[in-house]
Design an enzyme around this catalytic site. Structure first.
Site, PDB file in Angstrom:
ATOM      1  N   ASN A  79       0.806  -1.225   0.000  1.00  0.00           N
ATOM      2  CA  ASN A  79       0.000   0.000   0.000  1.00  0.00           C
ATOM      3  C   ASN A  79       0.836   1.271   0.000  1.00  0.00           C
ATOM      4  OD1 ASN A  79      -1.448  -2.086   2.216  1.00  0.00           O
ATOM      5  ND2 ASN A  79      -2.584  -1.591   0.373  1.00  0.00           N
ATOM      6  N   ILE A  86       1.015   6.812   0.032  1.00  0.00           N
ATOM      7  CA  ILE A  86       0.335   5.817   0.850  1.00  0.00           C
ATOM      8  C   ILE A  86      -1.100   5.659   0.365  1.00  0.00           C
ATOM      9  CG2 ILE A  86      -0.371   5.234   3.211  1.00  0.00           C
ATOM     10  CD1 ILE A  86       1.793   7.423   4.055  1.00  0.00           C
ATOM     11  N   CYS A  87      -1.513   4.419   0.166  1.00  0.00           N
ATOM     12  CA  CYS A  87      -2.895   4.152  -0.194  1.00  0.00           C
ATOM     13  C   CYS A  87      -3.638   3.828   1.105  1.00  0.00           C
ATOM     14  CB  CYS A  87      -2.964   2.964  -1.146  1.00  0.00           C
ATOM     15  SG  CYS A  87      -4.643   2.534  -1.578  1.00  0.00           S
ATOM     16  N   LEU A  88      -4.400   4.796   1.576  1.00  0.00           N
ATOM     17  CA  LEU A  88      -5.094   4.637   2.855  1.00  0.00           C
ATOM     18  C   LEU A  88      -6.386   5.423   2.759  1.00  0.00           C
ATOM     19  CD1 LEU A  88      -4.738   3.476   5.732  1.00  0.00           C
ATOM     20  CD2 LEU A  88      -3.659   5.625   6.372  1.00  0.00           C
TER      21      LEU A  88
END
Length: 152
Positions: A79, A86-88
């Site tokens: 992620n 950041i993939c959040l």
């Protein structure tokens, strides 16, 4: 120095007076919207014993929009991409002005403990995580050893 919204001042004071375990966030002297962040890898994760440096920036329209956060330390994680993005969900569509800097940092720390290869940003890492988790974890550990040890 430009005047900061009370909200940012309050959050910053709280980060300093009541720090989150395993996380430090220190504002730059010359721009209090920029923070140097260090997050310890959660125990039991491939990032255990690593300290990851991040930068966090509060845009002018914070808290109406999410802080910009990026990993500066190289990390092998499905992620987090090579640029440290950041993939959040809470940094994107699930952002809410009720969230705070500390909430975001705790979410990032939790993401280190629970990588989600089904919502990847680094596709090759996610593919490896799904096809050979043991190898992916070994790579994550070796990158942690290489890039996230204090005193490097």
């Amino acid at each position: 120095m430009s005047s900061l919204p009370k909200r940012i001042i309050k959050e910053t004071e709280r980060l300093v007076s009541d720090p989150v375990p395993g996380i430090s966030a220190i504002p730059h002297d010359d721009n209090l919207r920029y923070f140097d962040v260090a997050i310890q890898g959660p125990s039991g994760s491939p990032y255990e014993d690593g300290t990851f440096k991040l930068e966090l920036y509060l845009p002018d329209d914070y808290p109406m929009c999410a802080p910009k956060v990026r990993f500066l330390t190289k990390i092998y994680h499905p992620n987090i991409d090579k640029l440290g993005r950041i993939c959040l969900d809470v940094l994107k569509n699930n952002w809410s002005p009720a969230l705070q800097i500390r909430t975001i940092l705790l979410s990032i720390q939790a993401l280190l403990g629970a990588p989600n290869p089904d919502d990847p940003l680094a596709n090759e890492v996610a593919e490896e995580w799904k096809s050979n988790e043991a190898l992916a974890i070994a790579t994550a550990k070796s990158w942690t050893e290489q890039f996230a040890k204090e005193g490097d």
